[in-house]
Design a protein around this motif. Structure first.
Motif: not given
Length: 305
Positions: A107-112, A117-118, A151-161, A268-274
């Protein structure tokens, strides 16, 4: 620890496939499709980390090969599904991110990994969303087109990316999106960026300027743009101006769907933005598949024109 480009590729439309073919046959088709996707990645030097039901998690050492593989896969998948009936069609949405990754026990792990996934979750059918790290690692040879979505709000990120969309359709030639412009100049010059957005639903039409933001769409009295349909929440969606961009955020109970003019892909947006681009439509509370869905048209103008 290695620096890799991580890919999340997920099938969309599998629900309709199960309805059309039944569980056993549909499961066979889904499995065959995900393994075909895995083989296209491997042909360009990718490594399949694991299959996720109706998705594929893979990694690439070569970032350019990763993006080209996504472009090739989307083109081939459209061709593969073009002859199938509507309920049997499956499309692919992709998230790409690059960074340091820890590989352990297959498996693999990390911020990337989390970011890819997000971005896959945020993307729509037939779309490829990529992180800024992926775009920065590309060769500027004009081979790949992309668009900065802002910039978009990414779940788990403190700042928009900052998020980019890789455009794989062969007819995409706009110089606004070509890599030759470089990272600093992607996007239209500021004098050409839209300063107003016009919304229309049935006979209801309003022009909003940047100074009017935020603007709420919904069926409640507090909404600046009223859409009187029981599937629409009292405050259903919010329009904001961020820098030079207009951003739509879903704040509803049942979701919001967005599609841009000239494209069949749906976000498709569910409590998300674009980020809203050019012109298009948004379906509030029901998807575009529902012929009775309340659909709001939008387009941009520039008061300097």
């Amino acid at each position: 620890m290695a620096v890799l480009t991580i890919v999340f590729a997920d099938l969309t439309g599998s629900t309709g496939l199960f309805e059309a073919l039944g569980n056993a046959r549909a499961a066979e088709v889904v499995t065959r499709t995900t393994h075909w996707i895995g083989k296209t990645f491997q042909a360009r030097g990718g490594r399949v980390i694991k299959y996720l039901g109706d998705g594929v998690l893979a990694s690439f050492v070569d970032n350019q090969a990763a993006v080209l593989s996504m472009v090739e896969m989307q083109r081939m998948q459209r061709e593969r599904s073009s002859s199938l009936p509507g309920m049997s069609k499956m499309q692919v949405k992709v998230g790409l991110a690059r960074g340091e990754v820890v590989e352990q026990d297959g498996d693999c792990f990390g911020d990337a990994v989390n970011m890819a996934s997000r971005l896959s979750d945020l993307s729509g059918a037939e779309q490829i969303f990529a992180s800024e790290s992926v775009i920065e690692a590309l060769y500027h040879d004009g081979e790949i087109n992309y668009r900065n979505l802002g910039p978009m709000d990414i779940r788990g990120k403190s700042e928009p990316a900052i998020v980019y969309r890789i455009d794989w359709q062969r007819e995409t030639t706009s110089e606004i999106m070509t890599m030759q412009a470089g990272l600093e100049t992607v996007g239209a010059p500021s004098s050409r960026l839209p300063s107003t957005i016009e919304l229309t639903w049935r006979e209801h039409n309003i022009l909003f300027e940047a100074m009017d933001m935020p603007v709420f769409l919904g069926r409640g009295n507090d909404a600046q743009f009223a859409v009187l349909d029981p599937r629409v929440s009292r405050l259903h969606a919010r329009l904001d101006r961020r820098g030079e961009l207009f951003v739509l955020s879903d704040i509803s109970s049942y979701g919001t769907w967005v599609r841009f003019a000239g494209s069949s892909a749906v976000i498709s947006l569910r409590r998300q933005e674009c980020v809203l681009l050019d012109k298009g439509e948004m379906a509030l509370g029901a998807s575009f598949d529902d012929p009775t869905a309340p659909i709001v048209s939008f387009w941009f103008t520039n008061k300097n024109n």
